[in-house]
Motif scaffolding. Structure first.
Motif, PDB file in Angstrom:
ATOM      1  N   ALA A 176       0.760  -1.177   0.063  1.00 28.12           N
ATOM      2  CA  ALA A 176      -0.032  -0.110  -0.013  1.00 28.12           C
ATOM      3  C   ALA A 176       0.882   1.306  -0.190  1.00 28.12           C
ATOM      4  N   VAL A 177       1.945   1.346   0.920  1.00 30.81           N
ATOM      5  CA  VAL A 177       2.739   2.333   0.794  1.00 30.81           C
ATOM      6  C   VAL A 177       3.613   2.576  -0.499  1.00 30.81           C
ATOM      7  N   LEU A 178       4.177   1.465  -1.023  1.00 32.71           N
ATOM      8  CA  LEU A 178       4.764   1.798  -2.195  1.00 32.71           C
ATOM      9  C   LEU A 178       3.861   2.072  -3.498  1.00 32.71           C
ATOM     10  N   THR A 179       2.655   1.629  -3.559  1.00 25.81           N
ATOM     11  CA  THR A 179       1.625   1.815  -4.593  1.00 25.81           C
ATOM     12  C   THR A 179       1.316   3.224  -4.263  1.00 25.81           C
ATOM     13  N   ALA A 180       1.140   3.875  -3.326  1.00 31.30           N
ATOM     14  CA  ALA A 180       0.746   5.134  -2.882  1.00 31.30           C
ATOM     15  C   ALA A 180       2.185   6.038  -3.461  1.00 31.30           C
ATOM     16  N   VAL A 181       3.276   5.820  -3.130  1.00 35.27           N
ATOM     17  CA  VAL A 181       4.355   6.536  -3.578  1.00 35.27           C
ATOM     18  C   VAL A 181       4.574   6.583  -5.153  1.00 35.27           C
ATOM     19  N   ALA A 182       4.251   5.374  -5.702  1.00 33.01           N
ATOM     20  CA  ALA A 182       4.439   5.257  -7.156  1.00 33.01           C
ATOM     21  C   ALA A 182       3.372   6.021  -7.650  1.00 33.01           C
ATOM     22  N   ALA A 183       1.916   6.045  -7.356  1.00 37.85           N
ATOM     23  CA  ALA A 183       1.093   6.639  -7.915  1.00 37.85           C
ATOM     24  C   ALA A 183       1.193   8.236  -7.580  1.00 37.85           C
ATOM     25  N   ALA A 184       1.544   8.580  -6.554  1.00 44.10           N
ATOM     26  CA  ALA A 184       2.018  10.150  -6.496  1.00 44.10           C
ATOM     27  C   ALA A 184       2.996  10.791  -7.466  1.00 44.10           C
ATOM     28  N   GLU A 185       4.044   9.925  -7.592  1.00 46.94           N
ATOM     29  CA  GLU A 185       5.325  10.156  -8.589  1.00 46.94           C
ATOM     30  C   GLU A 185       4.704  10.105  -9.777  1.00 46.94           C
ATOM     31  N   TRP A 186       3.757   9.058 -10.358  1.00 44.70           N
ATOM     32  CA  TRP A 186       3.300   9.082 -11.706  1.00 44.70           C
ATOM     33  C   TRP A 186       2.402  10.315 -11.951  1.00 44.70           C
ATOM     34  N   ARG A 187       1.412  10.525 -10.839  1.00 46.25           N
ATOM     35  CA  ARG A 187       0.754  11.708 -11.339  1.00 46.25           C
ATOM     36  C   ARG A 187       1.312  12.964 -11.358  1.00 46.25           C
ATOM     37  N   ALA A 188       2.406  13.473 -10.588  1.00 50.51           N
ATOM     38  CA  ALA A 188       3.256  14.437 -10.676  1.00 50.51           C
ATOM     39  C   ALA A 188       4.051  14.246 -12.146  1.00 50.51           C
ATOM     40  N   THR A 189       4.569  13.344 -12.415  1.00 48.67           N
ATOM     41  CA  THR A 189       5.279  13.575 -13.703  1.00 48.67           C
ATOM     42  C   THR A 189       4.711  13.256 -14.938  1.00 48.67           C
ATOM     43  N   SER A 190       3.582  12.715 -15.084  1.00 50.25           N
ATOM     44  CA  SER A 190       2.760  11.946 -16.175  1.00 50.25           C
ATOM     45  C   SER A 190       1.694  13.104 -16.471  1.00 50.25           C
ATOM     46  N   ARG A 191       1.423  13.316 -17.727  1.00 50.33           N
ATOM     47  CA  ARG A 191       0.128  13.918 -18.152  1.00 50.33           C
ATOM     48  C   ARG A 191      -1.074  13.291 -17.810  1.00 50.33           C
ATOM     49  N   ARG A 192      -0.812  11.846 -17.986  1.00 52.35           N
ATOM     50  CA  ARG A 192      -2.089  11.025 -17.405  1.00 52.35           C
ATOM     51  C   ARG A 192      -2.095  10.461 -16.248  1.00 52.35           C
ATOM     52  N   GLY A 193      -1.442  11.216 -15.292  1.00 51.96           N
ATOM     53  CA  GLY A 193      -1.135  10.895 -13.857  1.00 51.96           C
ATOM     54  C   GLY A 193      -2.674  10.339 -13.103  1.00 51.96           C
ATOM     55  N   LEU A 194      -3.712  11.236 -13.134  1.00 50.57           N
ATOM     56  CA  LEU A 194      -4.840  11.232 -12.834  1.00 50.57           C
ATOM     57  C   LEU A 194      -5.502   9.774 -13.227  1.00 50.57           C
ATOM     58  N   LEU A 195      -5.319   9.750 -14.693  1.00 50.41           N
ATOM     59  CA  LEU A 195      -5.623   8.284 -15.066  1.00 50.41           C
ATOM     60  C   LEU A 195      -5.097   7.264 -14.612  1.00 50.41           C
ATOM     61  N   ALA A 196      -3.950   7.200 -14.451  1.00 45.44           N
ATOM     62  CA  ALA A 196      -3.114   6.147 -13.777  1.00 45.44           C
ATOM     63  C   ALA A 196      -3.691   5.842 -12.205  1.00 45.44           C
ATOM     64  N   VAL A 197      -3.687   7.123 -11.783  1.00 39.51           N
ATOM     65  CA  VAL A 197      -4.226   6.524 -10.292  1.00 39.51           C
ATOM     66  C   VAL A 197      -5.588   6.228 -10.326  1.00 39.51           C
ATOM     67  N   GLY A 198      -6.489   6.713 -11.205  1.00 42.61           N
ATOM     68  CA  GLY A 198      -7.913   5.823 -11.188  1.00 42.61           C
ATOM     69  C   GLY A 198      -7.758   4.418 -11.786  1.00 42.61           C
ATOM     70  N   ALA A 199      -6.941   4.253 -12.514  1.00 37.17           N
ATOM     71  CA  ALA A 199      -6.787   2.764 -13.108  1.00 37.17           C
ATOM     72  C   ALA A 199      -6.124   1.960 -11.935  1.00 37.17           C
ATOM     73  N   VAL A 200      -5.369   2.340 -10.939  1.00 39.37           N
ATOM     74  CA  VAL A 200      -4.883   1.521 -10.056  1.00 39.37           C
ATOM     75  C   VAL A 200      -6.019   1.536  -8.666  1.00 39.37           C
ATOM     76  N   ALA A 201      -6.658   2.422  -8.892  1.00 43.93           N
ATOM     77  CA  ALA A 201      -7.859   2.478  -7.776  1.00 43.93           C
ATOM     78  C   ALA A 201      -8.892   1.495  -8.303  1.00 43.93           C
ATOM     79  N   LEU A 202      -9.074   1.294  -9.497  1.00 43.05           N
ATOM     80  CA  LEU A 202     -10.192   0.387 -10.263  1.00 43.05           C
ATOM     81  C   LEU A 202      -9.584  -1.146  -9.906  1.00 43.05           C
TER      82      LEU A 202
END
Length: 223
Positions: free
Chosen positions: A36-62
């Motif tokens: 959970a901690v590693l996924t949260a760190v990766a999702a936050a980093e992905w959201r900050a560096t990628s244009r589709r970060g929000l989409l990635a976070v949504g995919a992880v949540a799904l």
């Protein structure tokens, strides 16, 4: 044991070294917390560096939602014998001794242990002779072996015939040991008990029958 519920952990049995763990459930809380901690760190980093970060976070949540989506289904139907409700309501204090008697840990079994008695204990809510723990201290098994009554009951409860190294306690000695261990009730499962165990309970132990149900006889220790 095939429960019909195949989870990703089932593939760990094919991973060298990891397959030695045998019981992934023991690591579930710690590993899931780390993931959970590693996924949260990766999702936050992905959201900050990628244009589709929000989409990635949504995919992880799904994906997480899908993992937890299957509704639970009953695997084992647990019965609730009324005699255990009766034991809970009895005013006398003291422990319950289930017969056949058993001690078990991850390395073996003494006597014969029935897993259901742990569930029944949640009903009658009394101390219990015998039981199960993953790592049973040798001092506990030594104490059972040193006691003439408990050692005798374990021997009579064994799945295979065990030659007695010493005679079983007579009525007077058995009464003293029951009192010493604060055993107030004995539940005899006649469907699982050997004829020798049933005979010893009925002929030697200082017991009074107080209830019977579905092959179980419940006794109170005479004092």
């Amino acid at each position: 044991l095939n429960t019909g519920m195949v989870l990703p952990q089932a593939f760990l049995r094919y991973v060298p070294l990891v397959d030695n763990a045998r019981i992934p459930g023991r690591a579930m809380v710690v590993v899931y917390l780390a993931l959970a901690v590693l996924t949260a760190v990766a999702a936050a980093e992905w959201r900050a560096t990628s244009r589709r970060g929000l989409l990635a976070v949504g995919a992880v949540a799904l994906a997480i939602t899908a993992d937890y989506l299957p509704a639970p289904f009953p695997l084992v139907l647990m019965d609730r014998p009324a005699v255990y409700e009766m034991l809970r309501e009895r005013p006398e204090e003291g422990a319950v001794c289930e017969l056949p008697l058993g001690l078990r840990d991850g390395f073996g079994e003494h006597g014969t242990f029935d897993d259901r008695v742990l569930f029944y204990q949640t009903i009658h809510q009394r101390p219990l002779e015998g039981g199960f723990v993953a790592r049973l201290p040798r001092s506990v098994t030594a104490a059972y072996d040193a006691d003439p009554l408990l050692a005798g009951l374990l021997s009579l409860s064994a799945r295979q015939n065990v030659e007695e190294a010493r005679p079983l306690p007579n009525r007077e000695l058995a009464s003293d040991r029951l009192l010493e261990h604060d055993i107030r009730f004995v539940v005899l499962d006649r469907g699982r008990a050997s004829s020798n165990l049933i005979d010893y309970v009925e002929r030697v132990l200082p017991l009074t029958l107080i209830a019977e149900e579905d092959g179980r006889s419940v006794y109170i220790v005479s004092r």
